[in-house]
Scaffold this active site. Sequence first.
Site, PDB file in Angstrom:
ATOM      1  N   ASP A  67      34.005  37.435  38.709  1.00 50.17           N
ATOM      2  CA  ASP A  67      35.009  37.424  37.645  1.00 50.17           C
ATOM      3  C   ASP A  67      35.983  36.265  37.773  1.00 50.17           C
ATOM      4  OD1 ASP A  67      36.202  38.421  39.921  1.00 50.17           O
ATOM      5  OD2 ASP A  67      36.509  40.429  39.144  1.00 50.17           O
ATOM      6  N   ASN A 136      41.395  51.989  40.827  1.00 44.91           N
ATOM      7  CA  ASN A 136      40.961  52.889  39.751  1.00 44.91           C
ATOM      8  C   ASN A 136      39.432  52.938  39.636  1.00 44.91           C
ATOM      9  OD1 ASN A 136      40.361  50.426  38.679  1.00 44.91           O
ATOM     10  ND2 ASN A 136      41.744  50.560  36.921  1.00 44.91           N
ATOM     11  N   HIS A 138      37.424  50.301  39.655  1.00 43.03           N
ATOM     12  CA  HIS A 138      36.783  49.183  38.965  1.00 43.03           C
ATOM     13  C   HIS A 138      35.940  48.346  39.924  1.00 43.03           C
ATOM     14  CE1 HIS A 138      40.582  46.440  39.426  1.00 43.03           C
ATOM     15  NE2 HIS A 138      39.645  45.921  40.185  1.00 43.03           N
ATOM     16  N   GLU A 143      36.968  47.755  33.991  1.00 43.66           N
ATOM     17  CA  GLU A 143      37.954  48.822  34.070  1.00 43.66           C
ATOM     18  C   GLU A 143      37.353  50.141  33.588  1.00 43.66           C
ATOM     19  OE1 GLU A 143      40.459  48.204  35.687  1.00 43.66           O
ATOM     20  OE2 GLU A 143      41.678  46.528  34.996  1.00 43.66           O
TER      21      GLU A 143
HETATM   22  N1  LIG Z   1      38.728  41.498  40.376  1.00 42.50           N
HETATM   23  C1  LIG Z   1      39.031  41.876  41.699  1.00 42.50           C
HETATM   24  C2  LIG Z   1      37.974  42.832  42.178  1.00 42.50           C
HETATM   25  O1  LIG Z   1      36.716  42.177  42.199  1.00 42.50           O
HETATM   26  C3  LIG Z   1      38.355  43.352  43.555  1.00 42.50           C
HETATM   27  O2  LIG Z   1      37.341  44.176  44.040  1.00 42.50           O
HETATM   28  C4  LIG Z   1      39.645  44.112  43.474  1.00 42.50           C
HETATM   29  C5  LIG Z   1      40.087  44.714  44.795  1.00 42.50           C
HETATM   30  O3  LIG Z   1      40.858  43.798  45.512  1.00 42.50           O
HETATM   31  P1  LIG Z   1      41.300  43.950  47.004  1.00 42.50           P
HETATM   32  O4  LIG Z   1      40.082  43.648  47.825  1.00 42.50           O
HETATM   33  O5  LIG Z   1      42.357  42.904  47.183  1.00 42.50           O
HETATM   34  O6  LIG Z   1      41.794  45.325  47.181  1.00 42.50           O
HETATM   35  O7  LIG Z   1      40.634  43.189  43.042  1.00 42.50           O
HETATM   36  C6  LIG Z   1      40.414  42.478  41.849  1.00 42.50           C
HETATM   37  O8  LIG Z   1      40.741  43.328  40.797  1.00 42.50           O
END
Ligand SMILES: N[C@@H]1[C@@H](O)[C@H](O)[C@@H](COP(=O)(O)O)O[C@@H]1O
Length: 241
Positions: A67, A136, A138, A143
């Site tokens: 992403d 959440n 995702h 989402e």
């Molecule tokens: N788009 C990214 C996701 O791909 C990732 O998995 C998520 C969790 O992030 P973290 O690893 O910092 O908890 O954060 C963002 O929203």
Amino acid sequence: MEIIRANNYDELSAKACELVLQQVQTARNSVVGLATGSTPEGLYQKLIEAYQNGQVSFKDLTTFNLDEYAGLRGDDPNSYRYYMNDKLFNHIDLPQNQAFLPNGNAADLAKECRDYDKQIRDAGYIDLQILGLGLNGHIGFNEPGTPFDSRTHVVELDDTTREANARFFPSKDDVPHQALTMGIGTIMESSQIVLLASGEKKADAVSKLVHGELTEAIPSSILQKHQHVTIIGDEEALSRI
Ligand SMILES: N[C@@H]1[C@@H](O)[C@H](O)[C@@H](COP(=O)(O)O)O[C@@H]1O
């Protein structure tokens, strides 16, 4: 679904690194899907070390990131392109033109998404996809409510997601409202999926992913249907399963 329990974050990163190296060493021209966020940072550090020790070359690898924020240029320090350059790409021998991320600054974002899906297809699909996990549920930026058969698309970010990611920005107001993300259908076409989860705050999301109802309200629950998923978590993240 295989679940690997790591004693701590360092061990989690080492186990994830092992799986990526296994993939790349078995087929040098592999296609690997990459994630951002704080969870895979340790993995990227270990991949850099493996490269520096002469254990592996990434010259023939192709990567696709999950992403990117909409509206940020690749040289914006908050863009995922910048993150990937900084945390991994600048330190290994992966050719820049084999490292794909959606272009969040494209004039036509819908076309950019269609092109991204085509690029993945043309590369022969993803052999191994690394995933993090949103609070959440995702995956990527898919989402709750995203159709399970979605392709790469533009999303409106949940307020909770913007809140969770605000720590990387000067303030929450600076977090973009939109992003481009591989769709859930796109992710599910990967041959192998490795999801990383660290810390107590992920325990609830991990428990729903593993034991919860299969529902679009919890995007990660679709992984219950994938034939080759490995979840690598530390004790805190796996404490409720
Ligand atoms: N788009 C990214 C996701 O791909 C990732 O998995 C998520 C969790 O992030 P973290 O690893 O910092 O908890 O954060 C963002 O929203």
